[in-house]
Motif scaffolding. Structure first.
Motif, PDB file in Angstrom:
ATOM      1  N   SER A   1     -50.827 -25.716  43.132  1.00 33.92           N
ATOM      2  CA  SER A   1     -52.024 -25.711  43.962  1.00 33.92           C
ATOM      3  C   SER A   1     -52.782 -27.030  43.837  1.00 33.92           C
ATOM      4  O   SER A   1     -53.224 -27.610  44.837  1.00 33.92           O
ATOM      5  CB  SER A   1     -52.916 -24.540  43.553  1.00 33.92           C
ATOM      6  OG  SER A   1     -54.132 -24.600  44.257  1.00 33.92           O
TER       7      SER A   1
ATOM      8  N   THR B   1     -46.679 -23.946  37.080  1.00 33.89           N
ATOM      9  CA  THR B   1     -47.479 -22.775  37.419  1.00 33.89           C
ATOM     10  C   THR B   1     -47.998 -22.917  38.849  1.00 33.89           C
ATOM     11  O   THR B   1     -48.053 -24.023  39.403  1.00 33.89           O
ATOM     12  CB  THR B   1     -48.692 -22.631  36.487  1.00 33.89           C
ATOM     13  OG1 THR B   1     -49.555 -23.756  36.696  1.00 33.89           O
ATOM     14  CG2 THR B   1     -48.269 -22.600  35.031  1.00 33.89           C
ATOM     15  N   LEU B   2     -48.419 -21.798  39.419  1.00 35.43           N
ATOM     16  CA  LEU B   2     -49.000 -21.846  40.762  1.00 35.43           C
ATOM     17  C   LEU B   2     -50.250 -22.710  40.751  1.00 35.43           C
ATOM     18  O   LEU B   2     -50.584 -23.360  41.732  1.00 35.43           O
ATOM     19  CB  LEU B   2     -49.300 -20.436  41.260  1.00 35.43           C
ATOM     20  CG  LEU B   2     -48.081 -19.556  41.524  1.00 35.43           C
ATOM     21  CD1 LEU B   2     -48.520 -18.213  42.089  1.00 35.43           C
ATOM     22  CD2 LEU B   2     -47.095 -20.224  42.456  1.00 35.43           C
ATOM     23  N   ARG B   3     -50.938 -22.701  39.634  1.00 32.31           N
ATOM     24  CA  ARG B   3     -52.126 -23.540  39.505  1.00 32.31           C
ATOM     25  C   ARG B   3     -51.770 -25.024  39.608  1.00 32.31           C
ATOM     26  O   ARG B   3     -52.426 -25.788  40.328  1.00 32.31           O
ATOM     27  CB  ARG B   3     -52.818 -23.236  38.168  1.00 32.31           C
ATOM     28  CG  ARG B   3     -54.047 -24.070  37.918  1.00 32.31           C
ATOM     29  CD  ARG B   3     -55.055 -23.873  39.049  1.00 32.31           C
ATOM     30  NE  ARG B   3     -56.049 -24.922  39.061  1.00 32.31           N
ATOM     31  CZ  ARG B   3     -57.178 -24.878  38.358  1.00 32.31           C
ATOM     32  NH1 ARG B   3     -57.462 -23.824  37.615  1.00 32.31           N
ATOM     33  NH2 ARG B   3     -58.028 -25.860  38.395  1.00 32.31           N
TER      34      ARG B   3
ATOM     35  N   PHE C   1     -49.339 -13.378  48.458  1.00 33.22           N
ATOM     36  CA  PHE C   1     -49.885 -13.699  47.136  1.00 33.22           C
ATOM     37  C   PHE C   1     -50.176 -15.196  47.021  1.00 33.22           C
ATOM     38  O   PHE C   1     -51.256 -15.587  46.554  1.00 33.22           O
ATOM     39  CB  PHE C   1     -48.892 -13.260  46.056  1.00 33.22           C
ATOM     40  CG  PHE C   1     -49.358 -13.495  44.661  1.00 33.22           C
ATOM     41  CD1 PHE C   1     -50.390 -12.741  44.120  1.00 33.22           C
ATOM     42  CD2 PHE C   1     -48.761 -14.473  43.878  1.00 33.22           C
ATOM     43  CE1 PHE C   1     -50.822 -12.952  42.814  1.00 33.22           C
ATOM     44  CE2 PHE C   1     -49.184 -14.694  42.581  1.00 33.22           C
ATOM     45  CZ  PHE C   1     -50.217 -13.925  42.046  1.00 33.22           C
ATOM     46  N   TYR C   2     -49.258 -16.040  47.483  1.00 33.00           N
ATOM     47  CA  TYR C   2     -49.488 -17.489  47.441  1.00 33.00           C
ATOM     48  C   TYR C   2     -50.689 -17.857  48.309  1.00 33.00           C
ATOM     49  O   TYR C   2     -51.485 -18.712  47.949  1.00 33.00           O
ATOM     50  CB  TYR C   2     -48.249 -18.258  47.928  1.00 33.00           C
ATOM     51  CG  TYR C   2     -47.009 -18.018  47.111  1.00 33.00           C
ATOM     52  CD1 TYR C   2     -47.084 -17.663  45.773  1.00 33.00           C
ATOM     53  CD2 TYR C   2     -45.746 -18.132  47.681  1.00 33.00           C
ATOM     54  CE1 TYR C   2     -45.947 -17.424  45.027  1.00 33.00           C
ATOM     55  CE2 TYR C   2     -44.599 -17.908  46.939  1.00 33.00           C
ATOM     56  CZ  TYR C   2     -44.705 -17.550  45.621  1.00 33.00           C
ATOM     57  OH  TYR C   2     -43.573 -17.314  44.890  1.00 33.00           O
ATOM     58  N   GLU C   3     -50.811 -17.180  49.429  1.00 38.74           N
ATOM     59  CA  GLU C   3     -51.966 -17.441  50.280  1.00 38.74           C
ATOM     60  C   GLU C   3     -53.255 -17.048  49.553  1.00 38.74           C
ATOM     61  O   GLU C   3     -54.248 -17.776  49.593  1.00 38.74           O
ATOM     62  CB  GLU C   3     -51.854 -16.673  51.591  1.00 38.74           C
ATOM     63  CG  GLU C   3     -53.031 -16.960  52.515  1.00 38.74           C
ATOM     64  CD  GLU C   3     -53.027 -16.111  53.781  1.00 38.74           C
ATOM     65  OE1 GLU C   3     -52.059 -15.344  53.986  1.00 38.74           O
ATOM     66  OE2 GLU C   3     -53.993 -16.221  54.554  1.00 38.74           O
ATOM     67  N   SER C   4     -53.210 -15.904  48.877  1.00 33.95           N
ATOM     68  CA  SER C   4     -54.416 -15.442  48.184  1.00 33.95           C
ATOM     69  C   SER C   4     -54.831 -16.406  47.081  1.00 33.95           C
ATOM     70  O   SER C   4     -55.984 -16.455  46.686  1.00 33.95           O
ATOM     71  CB  SER C   4     -54.185 -14.043  47.599  1.00 33.95           C
ATOM     72  OG  SER C   4     -53.412 -14.108  46.416  1.00 33.95           O
ATOM     73  N   LYS C   5     -53.864 -17.176  46.591  1.00 31.37           N
ATOM     74  CA  LYS C   5     -54.150 -18.171  45.559  1.00 31.37           C
ATOM     75  C   LYS C   5     -54.483 -19.529  46.165  1.00 31.37           C
ATOM     76  O   LYS C   5     -54.655 -20.516  45.432  1.00 31.37           O
ATOM     77  CB  LYS C   5     -52.952 -18.315  44.614  1.00 31.37           C
ATOM     78  CG  LYS C   5     -52.623 -17.068  43.843  1.00 31.37           C
ATOM     79  CD  LYS C   5     -53.765 -16.701  42.909  1.00 31.37           C
ATOM     80  CE  LYS C   5     -53.464 -15.397  42.193  1.00 31.37           C
ATOM     81  NZ  LYS C   5     -54.621 -14.959  41.370  1.00 31.37           N
ATOM     82  N   GLY C   6     -54.509 -19.600  47.497  1.00 31.31           N
ATOM     83  CA  GLY C   6     -54.922 -20.833  48.151  1.00 31.31           C
ATOM     84  C   GLY C   6     -53.821 -21.848  48.349  1.00 31.31           C
ATOM     85  O   GLY C   6     -54.091 -22.994  48.718  1.00 31.31           O
ATOM     86  N   LEU C   7     -52.574 -21.456  48.110  1.00 30.38           N
ATOM     87  CA  LEU C   7     -51.485 -22.417  48.262  1.00 30.38           C
ATOM     88  C   LEU C   7     -51.020 -22.539  49.712  1.00 30.38           C
ATOM     89  O   LEU C   7     -50.438 -23.550  50.088  1.00 30.38           O
ATOM     90  CB  LEU C   7     -50.292 -22.025  47.367  1.00 30.38           C
ATOM     91  CG  LEU C   7     -50.476 -22.389  45.892  1.00 30.38           C
ATOM     92  CD1 LEU C   7     -51.297 -21.343  45.170  1.00 30.38           C
ATOM     93  CD2 LEU C   7     -49.147 -22.569  45.213  1.00 30.38           C
TER      94      LEU C   7
END
Length: 131
Positions: free
Chosen positions: A73, A68-70, A30-36
């Motif tokens: 990121s 947040t993940l944002r 999931f983190y990868e899918s969000k570009g992290l």
DNA sequence: TTTCTCACA
DNA sequence: TGTGAGTA
């Protein structure tokens, strides 16, 4: 697979990192899918290096601190590019976070005091009736 | 075991 | 911000 390359301590499978940090492999994807994260691939299989592991540690720390993940990121994307900008961004985000937590603490204190007042009034009425 | 995707909370 | 299930 638990050891992409037994000779190389620098390589980790997704299962290695998941078990090390007590998170699911799904979360890592999931983190990868969000570009992290952007692990290398051997075929379809992800290969994580120390650098990816270090990023994951930063992700988990950021989450623990309430970012947040944002946010995380945005921070990570500056990691190689511009250190000064990265520090500025971090300082700003930390200020925001501190301000929010302090507002929440004030709200909590207000609520706690209100509840204490109510409790005190209720107890006073009880002792009047009893006495 | 790992991958991806869709549905779901 | 994740998880579950089905799949190859």
């Amino acid at each position: 697979m638990t050891r992409p390359d037994a000779e190389n301590q620098d390589l980790f499978s997704i299962a290695d990192l998941a078990s090390e940090f007590g998170i699911s492999t799904r979360a890592i994807r999931f983190y990868e899918s969000k570009g992290l994260l952007s692990p290398e691939r051997v075929g379809a299989t992800r290969i994580f290096r120390k650098r990816d592991r270090a990023r994951l540690i930063l992700i988990l720390r950021g989450k623990r601190l309430g970012f947040t993940l944002r946010d995380i990121s945005d921070y990570l994307s500056l990691y190689d590019a511009d250190r000064a900008q990265q520090v500025n961004l971090l300082a700003g985000k930390v200020d925001e976070r501190l301000a929010l937590l302090e507002r929440q603490r004030n709200d909590l204190e207000t609520t706690i005091n209100e509840l204490r007042d109510i409790k005190q009034l209720a107890e006073q009425r009880l002792t009047k009736k009893a006495g």
